[in-house]
Write an enzyme that holds these catalytic residues in place. Structure first.
Site, mmCIF file in Angstrom:
data_model
loop_
_atom_site.group_PDB
_atom_site.id
_atom_site.type_symbol
_atom_site.label_atom_id
_atom_site.label_comp_id
_atom_site.label_asym_id
_atom_site.label_seq_id
_atom_site.Cartn_x
_atom_site.Cartn_y
_atom_site.Cartn_z
ATOM 1 N N ARG A 241 0.823 -1.208 0.000
ATOM 2 C CA ARG A 241 0.000 0.000 0.000
ATOM 3 C C ARG A 241 0.855 1.254 0.000
ATOM 4 O O ARG A 241 1.954 1.269 0.551
ATOM 5 C CB ARG A 241 -0.886 0.030 1.245
ATOM 6 C CG ARG A 241 -1.929 -1.083 1.270
ATOM 7 C CD ARG A 241 -2.802 -0.985 2.476
ATOM 8 N NE ARG A 241 -1.989 -0.745 3.663
ATOM 9 C CZ ARG A 241 -2.422 -0.125 4.742
ATOM 10 N NH1 ARG A 241 -3.640 0.330 4.807
ATOM 11 N NH2 ARG A 241 -1.632 0.038 5.784
ATOM 12 N N SER B 288 8.638 -4.763 6.117
ATOM 13 C CA SER B 288 8.473 -5.776 7.164
ATOM 14 C C SER B 288 9.382 -6.990 6.979
ATOM 15 O O SER B 288 8.904 -8.118 6.774
ATOM 16 C CB SER B 288 7.016 -6.207 7.223
ATOM 17 O OG SER B 288 6.215 -5.069 7.312
ATOM 18 N N ASP C 148 6.920 -3.498 10.590
ATOM 19 C CA ASP C 148 5.469 -3.425 10.850
ATOM 20 C C ASP C 148 5.117 -3.569 12.334
ATOM 21 O O ASP C 148 4.163 -2.957 12.823
ATOM 22 C CB ASP C 148 4.672 -4.442 9.997
ATOM 23 C CG ASP C 148 5.197 -5.860 10.086
ATOM 24 O OD1 ASP C 148 6.234 -6.081 10.745
ATOM 25 O OD2 ASP C 148 4.580 -6.762 9.490
HETATM 26 C C1 GLC Z 1 8.543 -11.656 9.064
HETATM 27 C C2 GLC Z 1 9.547 -10.512 8.943
HETATM 28 C C3 GLC Z 1 9.360 -9.490 10.048
HETATM 29 C C4 GLC Z 1 7.910 -9.050 10.113
HETATM 30 C C5 GLC Z 1 6.984 -10.256 10.226
HETATM 31 C C6 GLC Z 1 5.507 -9.870 10.214
HETATM 32 O O1 GLC Z 1 8.831 -12.366 10.210
HETATM 33 O O2 GLC Z 1 10.870 -11.023 8.958
HETATM 34 O O3 GLC Z 1 10.210 -8.374 9.863
HETATM 35 O O4 GLC Z 1 7.732 -8.194 11.194
HETATM 36 O O5 GLC Z 1 7.221 -11.136 9.139
HETATM 37 O O6 GLC Z 1 5.152 -9.232 9.042
#
Ligand code: GLC
Length: 471
Positions: free
Chosen positions: A91, A155, A209
């Site tokens: 997004r 993320s 995230d």
């Molecule tokens: C995976 C990523 C992490 C993120 C999680 C949730 O574990 O490595 O950075 O926070 O997914 O999206």
């Protein structure tokens, strides 16, 4: 009446009979309290390893510093652009934050697809695609000439040396674009913006995230000092004492640590509780050997564990008349949303059969009883071990502060947590049992990633101005 009772009796008998047969295959997925406590203690040890100066380089739970040093205080203000990459959708958002008595956050966003060939193509293609989407969004909002400050919710695990620098440690989940690991993703984004030569942006912060989620909830509720994502992936962050983060200079105050807890177990410390099904899921994945805990408890993999169990039970003749169909051989057929549907209490067996039919699996009534039990066992285990991780986190915070009792809020986001009919309840129950000295409130985050990135960007801009004045 008697007929109804007889029918109910018949069904219970039938159910117990079916379940007894498969119990020995599911047994190793049902954890005792003692095992869960043990998982929690192992988790705590891995956290210490990630924080320690000498142990951090080889630690599996990376405990990455985020350079976010405080939760928002309500004085954040301005218009920001945010990107959200790495969850269910990609997004682009425009976030307008207003401070003062009538503080508010207004958001506009657009969702864009990232085709699988882009997720797994070259890094340049991926970042060009991202910039193409930003360009479309700016056109749509009529804001191409604004040079807005931008917060990038990315993320994945990143080694940060400041708020606006993050070297990608490794891709996780469904991403595998080349030439990105080991690179600063903020630079990759800036380069792609330059290549496009259409607009300028000021990339101020890179945000996980979990951190965005924590910050969004903390904006409403200042006792929120932990963030959790239970969705496609699984991860958490929390405010750790600076003196305990030996990988960053300074001992004053706190800093948010992105735990990257999905990698728990990558050193083999969970091998005794992993099953042949977990191993099969791992072997079939894009990142074999990595993110072993995440592969036991996040949305992207639960359906795959179920599929592996169903294949095994079919081979043994307990399911689908012993016939392994092409459908069952297809990776990814059991999306989390199907698990959620199958496990819904309101669903009669006939409806479970209808869902299986939709997936191309021709089931009998007995089959549907077994499938439902398998789904329930897999998601229950996921919620429990996720709870063991969270219990380790809140209990550490309590000890950090020298308290007999801790009241704390956890900001939560993620499709598994929000949409599954039982996950959140079992998860919360496990946290309560394993960390009895902590009173934990769980707060659902609305649009955490985008709003949180904007809040962090606002704080980053303010810090920059302060530093400029001092020089
Ligand atoms: C995976 C990523 C992490 C993120 C999680 C949730 O574990 O490595 O950075 O926070 O997914 O999206």
């Amino acid at each position: 009446m008697i007929a109804a009772q007889l029918l109910a009796y018949y069904f219970t008998e039938l159910k117990d009979d079916q379940l007894k047969k498969i119990d020995k295959y599911l047994y190793s997925m049902r954890f005792s309290d003692e095992t869960l406590r043990d998982v929690m203690n192992r988790f705590r040890r891995e956290m210490e390893n990630g924080l320690g100066r000498d142990t951090s380089t080889t630690a599996t739970v990376k405990m990455l510093p985020t350079f976010v040093r405080s939760i928002p205080d309500g004085s954040e203000n301005g218009d920001f652009l945010a990107l959200d990459l790495g969850g269910t959708n990609f997004r682009v958002l425009l976030v307008k934050i207003r401070s003062g008595k009538r503080r508010s956050v207004e958001m506009h966003n657009k969702i864009y697809a990232i085709p699988i060939e882009v997720m797994q193509g070259t890094g340049e293609e991926l970042f060009d695609h991202i910039v193409h989407c930003i360009s479309d969004f700016l056109d749509y909002m009529g804001m191409k000439s604004a040079r807005l400050p931008l917060g990038f919710t990315f993320s994945f695990p990143c080694h940060q040396t400041s708020l606006d620098a993050g070297i990608l440690v490794t891709w996780t989940k469904g991403f595998k674009a080349t030439d990105c690991e080991g690179e600063d993703v903020v630079e990759l984004l800036r380069d792609a913006i330059k290549r496009k030569e259409e607009f300028e942006l000021d990339v101020v912060a890179i945000v996980n995230d979990t951190v965005g989620t924590m910050m969004t909830c903390a904006y409403e509720e200042p006792t929120c000092e932990v963030g959790l994502i239970a969705g496609t992936g699984s991860n958490a962050c929390y405010m750790e004492e600076m003196k305990n983060i030996e990988t960053v200079d300074g001992n004053e105050g706190r800093m948010c640590v992105n735990m990257e807890w999905g990698a728990f177990g990558d050193n083999g410390c969970l091998d005794d509780i992993r099953t042949q099904y977990d191993q099969a899921v791992d072997e079939n994945s894009l990142n074999e050997g990595k993110q072993r805990y995440e592969k036991m408890c996040s949305g992207m993999y639960l359906g795959e564990i179920v599929r592996q169990i169903l294949i095994d039970l079919t081979k043994r003749g307990f399911l689908f008349r012993g016939q392994i169909s092409e459908t069952l051989k297809t990776t990814g057929i059991f999306e989390t949303k199907f698990l959620s549907q199958i496990e819904s209490d309101r669903l009669a067996l006939l409806q479970v059969r209808a869902i299986l039919q939709q997936l191309g699996l021709d089931s009998t009534c007995d089959d549907s009883i077994i499938v439902k039990e398998v789904c329930g066992t897999v998601s229950r285990r996921a919620a429990q071990i996720c709870g063991a991780g969270m219990a380790a986190v809140v209990d550490k915070i309590r000890e950090n502060r020298g308290l007999d009792h801790l009241d704390i809020t956890v900001g939560v986001d993620g499709t598994l947590y929000k949409l599954h009919p039982h996950f959140s309840r079992i998860f919360q129950q496990s946290v309560k049992e394993l960390a009895p000295k902590c009173d934990v409130t769980f707060l659902l985050s609305e649009d955490g990633s985008g709003k949180g990135a904007a809040l962090i960007t606002a704080v980053g801009c303010r810090q920059r101005e302060l530093e400029a004045q001092q020089h």
